[in-house]
Design a protein around this motif. Structure first.
Motif, short mmCIF file in Angstrom:
data_model
loop_
_atom_site.label_atom_id
_atom_site.label_comp_id
_atom_site.label_asym_id
_atom_site.label_seq_id
_atom_site.Cartn_x
_atom_site.Cartn_y
_atom_site.Cartn_z
N PHE A 55 0.81 -1.22 0.00
CA PHE A 55 0.00 0.00 0.00
C PHE A 55 0.84 1.26 0.00
N GLY A 56 2.16 1.15 0.03
CA GLY A 56 3.02 2.32 -0.01
C GLY A 56 2.94 3.19 1.23
N LEU A 57 2.47 2.65 2.36
CA LEU A 57 2.36 3.46 3.57
C LEU A 57 3.76 3.70 4.15
N LYS A 58 3.99 4.95 4.60
CA LYS A 58 5.31 5.27 5.18
C LYS A 58 5.14 6.09 6.45
N GLY A 59 6.18 6.17 7.23
CA GLY A 59 6.27 7.08 8.37
C GLY A 59 5.11 6.96 9.34
N GLU A 60 4.50 8.11 9.66
CA GLU A 60 3.47 8.17 10.71
C GLU A 60 2.24 7.35 10.32
N ALA A 61 1.87 7.41 9.02
CA ALA A 61 0.68 6.68 8.55
C ALA A 61 0.87 5.19 8.78
N ARG A 62 2.10 4.72 8.48
CA ARG A 62 2.36 3.30 8.63
C ARG A 62 2.30 2.90 10.10
N ARG A 63 2.92 3.75 10.95
CA ARG A 63 2.95 3.44 12.38
C ARG A 63 1.53 3.40 12.95
N LYS A 64 0.70 4.31 12.46
CA LYS A 64 -0.69 4.36 12.95
C LYS A 64 -1.43 3.08 12.57
N ARG A 65 -1.22 2.64 11.33
CA ARG A 65 -1.89 1.42 10.86
C ARG A 65 -1.37 0.19 11.63
N VAL A 66 -0.06 0.14 11.90
CA VAL A 66 0.51 -0.96 12.69
C VAL A 66 -0.17 -1.00 14.05
N GLN A 67 -0.36 0.18 14.65
CA GLN A 67 -0.99 0.25 15.96
C GLN A 67 -2.42 -0.28 15.92
N GLU A 68 -3.15 0.08 14.83
CA GLU A 68 -4.52 -0.43 14.68
C GLU A 68 -4.52 -1.95 14.64
N LEU A 69 -3.55 -2.49 13.86
CA LEU A 69 -3.47 -3.95 13.74
C LEU A 69 -3.13 -4.59 15.08
N LEU A 70 -2.21 -3.95 15.82
CA LEU A 70 -1.85 -4.47 17.13
C LEU A 70 -3.06 -4.46 18.05
N ASP A 71 -3.90 -3.42 17.96
CA ASP A 71 -5.10 -3.39 18.77
C ASP A 71 -6.03 -4.53 18.39
N GLN A 72 -6.09 -4.81 17.08
CA GLN A 72 -6.97 -5.89 16.61
C GLN A 72 -6.54 -7.25 17.17
N ILE A 73 -5.23 -7.45 17.32
CA ILE A 73 -4.79 -8.74 17.85
C ILE A 73 -4.63 -8.68 19.37
N GLU A 74 -5.23 -7.65 19.98
CA GLU A 74 -5.29 -7.52 21.45
C GLU A 74 -3.92 -7.41 22.08
N MET A 75 -3.01 -6.69 21.38
CA MET A 75 -1.72 -6.36 21.99
C MET A 75 -1.60 -4.85 22.00
N GLY A 76 -1.26 -4.30 23.15
CA GLY A 76 -1.28 -2.85 23.31
C GLY A 76 -0.13 -2.15 22.61
N SER A 77 -0.01 -0.84 22.87
CA SER A 77 0.97 -0.02 22.16
C SER A 77 2.40 -0.33 22.62
N GLY A 78 2.55 -0.97 23.78
CA GLY A 78 3.90 -1.22 24.29
C GLY A 78 4.72 -2.17 23.45
N TYR A 79 4.07 -2.85 22.49
CA TYR A 79 4.77 -3.93 21.78
C TYR A 79 5.43 -3.49 20.48
N ILE A 80 5.08 -2.28 20.00
CA ILE A 80 5.49 -1.91 18.64
C ILE A 80 7.01 -1.88 18.47
N ASP A 81 7.74 -1.54 19.53
CA ASP A 81 9.21 -1.45 19.40
C ASP A 81 9.93 -2.66 19.99
N ARG A 82 9.18 -3.71 20.29
CA ARG A 82 9.83 -4.89 20.86
C ARG A 82 10.34 -5.83 19.77
#
Lengths: 544, 318
Positions: free
Chosen positions: A387-414
């Protein structure tokens, strides 16, 4: 009354952990565990991975894997405390008084030595039997355990014998030096269900015949219920419940035991007919350089937003079917229709949309992720690629996906190494979902997980299916999983689909022979189930 | 066809191809060396006519590929050519020296291979304790010191300070085996020290790798002695990597003894090669190069063959 064979009192086991970036610290693996085992009795140790059941089992030989230390309590074997015994005393006890049957016999046999040499080694080294007597005993044990060609199988090397047979040879190896106690550490976990039932019956009979005591370690309560006199439920190194098998199965006192007994709480109703997303037509395939079809004329359909479970034992061709659908192994004949178009058999000839709409999740989540990438990078990669997502947009979408799999924001940089097994599999699910696929192929995605964790993953997959309307092709050998999530089922055996239809149809009689064998081999959480199945089968065999 | 036989035939065929490629490289390498062989033989004062005659006589005016195939044809019939400097047949004069080199290498191998494997086993048995550390440190030190220096240290200590061994390793056919062994004791010592570390460390690493396997735990839980576990259960599964390193070192013993032979004035291939390189005697250099290549390649094929034979999956197919 005489003293029991093995008494463990207030056992405490510790090890040193080396967390990355932190100073080493001591962790307690097992705390305050006590039990007693009489001669000729079987105690089941049950729990999830990390519960300390193998560690406790090995402690009865005063053996600690790696840096594991037996730091407290008493381990009384045949009337003496062995916890702090010296290494030469321990050598005399190991193999003579206590023997061990490992989970994976395929790995536990030395590939360079003949089976017979390994089976009788303990008896010879400890001077228990002469070479002739030991070989004679080994052959009689092979016969008792139902091994084919008991006279000559000992001359074979481990790689020349199947996994189920190796597990029985290992049992013979443990029984050969006439020990007082045998530790069975998940002896049937790596086997197919139809093989498991045979090995289980053989082990049970051998225990009864030789009058040896046993510790039976497993994560499968239904299995241990068939062989044990008493059961201890463990969790995180502590005792949860300890009682007779009947009491644990029929009237469990603790919530955790109840959860184990009633695992598979998911009640899934199959969905109505719908438009097909995948239709496999007359597919035949073989591996390059072979002249044997691993898939023969496969026909299955999968409606959009539904789940097709492909069931079969190892070698039945279920994973090969996944490789053919993804294009990794081009079909030699037949056609794959996907989302209203015909897919090219070759992976290279497929369009980017073909790739995007068909994603995969694997059995081993840890090997399916780059250990040097963070969760954010792993999930973000398909977002950028498709989808060509970059930077902040990509990070936001990753966070949405993490919420969907019931893992909070603390995991994105692990990093993957900082996640548990269940969390790793969730990240893999999010990565597949990021591509917005129409179909996800799930290849044994819950097989490596503990039952309760696997349950959570299955629930998550069902929720995501309802939200995203994604279809699953779910490959598994576990029939309980199939019952939990399938809308349609295809039973595979030796490269062919032997039974296919809606879940209700496939799981209702009349059955074909193979499906019947498969379904009746799944252990049930009932006392005496094993005897009943064996009896029914021998009666049928006699009737034929 | 039996899978082992097939693999063996493949390896040997591959070795022959490699040897052929090596012969091309040796020929090309010696041909593009600067200088004119005829000029070297006749000296600066030679007349152009004499040079031309000699070139014609030696076939130097033919194109390179014709000379190559002439040479190769001779080699295949056992004719390694004639030395330019003294006109002797190379095969004849090299025979005795090759035998001497193999004699030296053989005794170095007889001492070093069992010693290296035994030290490797001991290092594993007492890993990370003092015997392991002592063995590792000493072998690392002997590998790190250049062998000519080791040679001079050995001469200084064992021939000069404490004169128990001869500093010159002169042997000839009239000597008894005992006298010969006495004569080559110092070069053997130096060669053993040179190759020991590599083999011992590889043995240790290969066995430690195998010690992680589940079947080692099975063996420990049988109550076997630690050394039995290592020697009976670990070593047979570590043979393939160990054999490869052993064979590399065997090849090195034959090919790499040049320096040690010169230090101890030993009448072997190395001394012979060095003498003729200095005299620009191209046919001798070519012949030596080819023999060294053949030794190297056959040692490696032998290592492959042994590795294949130790694999029970190949020896006993399903």
């Amino acid at each position: 009354m005489a003293e029991p064979l093995l008494t463990i009192e207030g056992l405490r086991i510790e090890a040193t952990a080396y967390p990355p970036g932190e100073p080493p610290r001591d962790v307690v693996l097992v705390e305050d565990v006590s039990f007693a085992l009489e001669k000729g009795k079987v105690l089941g140790l049950i729990g999830e991975s990390g519960a300390g059941k193998s560690t406790i089992g090995l402690s009865s030989m005063a053996y600690g894997r790696g840096g594991v230390r037996l730091t407290g309590g008493a381990i009384r074997l045949n009337g003496r405390d062995i916890r702090l015994a010296g290494s030469s005393d321990l050598r005399k006890l190991r193999g003579r008084e206590v023997t061990y049957v490992a989970q994976s016999a395929a790995a536990a046999f030395n590939p360079a030595l003949r089976l017979m040499d390994q089976v009788i080694e303990t008896s010879l080294r400890h001077g228990i039997l002469s070479k002739e007597a030991a070989e004679k005993r080994a052959i009689s044990l092979f016969r008792k355990l139902g091994l084919p060609n008991p006279e000559s199988i000992g001359r074979r090397y481990p790689h020349q014998v199947s996994g189920g047979q190796l597990q029985r040879v290992m049992t013979a190896m443990a029984l050969c030096p006439k020990p007082d106690l045998v530790i069975f550490d998940e002896p049937t976990t790596a086997l197919d269900v139809t093989t498991q039932i045979e090995v289980l019956a053989a082990i049970k009979e051998a225990i009864a015949d030789t009058g040896v005591a046993a510790l039976y370690i497993t994560h499968d309560l239904a299995v241990v219920a068939q062989v044990a006199d008493a059961i201890m439920v463990l969790r995180a190194g502590k005792k949860v419940e300890y009682g007779t098998t009947q009491q644990i199965i029929e009237t469990p006192r603790e919530d955790y035991t109840r959860a184990l007994v009633s695992v598979r709480s998911i009640d899934h109703k199959e969905k109505a007919e719908a438009e097909l997303v995948l239709s496999v037509r007359n597919v035949t395939a073989r591996y390059r350089g072979t002249n044997f079809d691993v898939l023969k004329n496969i026909n299955v359909d999968l409606p959009a937003g539904q789940t097709l479970a492909v069931v079969g034992e190892s070698g039945s061709g279920k994973s090969t079917l996944a490789r053919v659908i993804t294009g990794l192994l081009p079909a030699s004949r037949g056609e794959i229709n996907f989302a209203g178009r015909v897919l090219s058999p070759e992976l290279r000839a497929r369009s980017k949309d073909d790739l995007r709409e068909l994603q995969m999740i694997y059995q081993m989540a840890d090997t399916a992720m780059n250990p040097r990438q963070t969760v954010g990078t792993i999930i973000g990669r398909p977002l950028e690629f498709y989808f060509g997502l970059k930077g902040e947009a990509r990070r936001k979408r990753v966070q949405e996906l993490l919420d969907q799999i019931e893992m909070g924001s603390g995991y994105i940089d692990r990093y993957p190494a900082e996640l548990s097994g269940g969390q790793k599999q969730r990240v893999c699910i999010a990565r597949a979902l990021a591509a917005k696929p129409k179909l996800i192929i799930c290849d044994e995605v819950t097989s490596a997980l503990d039952p309760l964790v696997a349950d959570g993953i299955l629930k998550l997959l069902l929720e995501l299916q309802a939200q995203e309307h994604v279809a699953y092709l779910f490959i598994t050998h576990d029939l309980a999983t199939v019952r939990a999530i399938a809308d349609r089922i295809a039973v595979m055996y030796r490269g062919e689909v032997v039974r296919y239809g809606t879940k209700t149809d496939v799981l209702s009689p009349p059955f074909d022979d193979y499906t019947d064998l498969l379904l009746s081999s799944v252990p049930e959480m009932k006392l005496g189930w094993l005897e009943k199945v064996i009896e029914t089968r021998s009666m049928e065999a006699a009737g034929n | 066809m039996n899978p082992i036989l097939k693999l063996l035939v493949q390896r040997i065929a591959l070795g022959l191809v490699l040897l052929f490629a090596a012969s091309v490289l040796i020929f090309v390498g010696t041909t593009i060396l600067p200088g004119d062989v005829a000029q070297n033989i006749l000296g600066q004062g030679a007349t152009p006519q004499a040079l031309e005659n000699l070139r014609a006589q030696l076939g130097l005016n033919d194109p390179a590929y014709v000379r190559y195939f002439n040479w190769l044809g001779g080699v295949l019939q056992g004719d390694l050519g004639t030395a330019l400097t003294n006109g002797q047949d190379i095969a004849t004069s090299m025979g005795g020296r090759l035998w001497n080199t193999l004699f030296l290498a053989f005794w170095a191998a007889v001492v070093s291979v069992p010693l290296a494997i035994l030290l490797g086993l001991i290092a594993v048995r007492y890993r990370d304790r003092w015997p392991d550390k002592v063995i590792s440190t000493i072998t690392l030190a002997t590998v790190s010191v250049p062998e000519f220096l080791l040679g001079y240290i050995a001469i200084f200590l064992l021939s000069v300070t404490f004169p128990i061994a001869p500093s010159l390793a002169m042997i000839n056919d009239s000597m008894s085996l005992g006298a010969k062994l006495q004569a080559i004791s110092l070069p053997v010592l130096v060669l053993v020290l040179t190759v020991l570390g590599h083999m011992m460390r590889m043995t240790r690493a290969a066995i430690l790798n195998v010690m992680q396997s589940a079947y080692i735990e099975t063996a420990e839980l049988k109550g076997l002695r630690p050394f039995t576990v290592i020697a009976r259960h670990a070593l047979p599964n570590a043979i393939a990597p160990v054999v490869n390193v052993v064979m590399l070192n065997m090849a090195y013993l034959v090919v790499g003894v040049v320096v040690v032979e010169v230090v101890f004035v030993y009448p072997g291939m190395g001394q012979y090669l060095v003498d003729h390189v200095a005299k620009r005697d191209v046919p001798v250099v070519q012949a030596c190069g080819l023999v060294f290549a053949a030794v190297y390649i056959s040692m490696n094929i032998l290592a492959d063959v042994i590795s294949i034979l130790t694999n029970p999956r190949l020896r006993h197919p399903k």
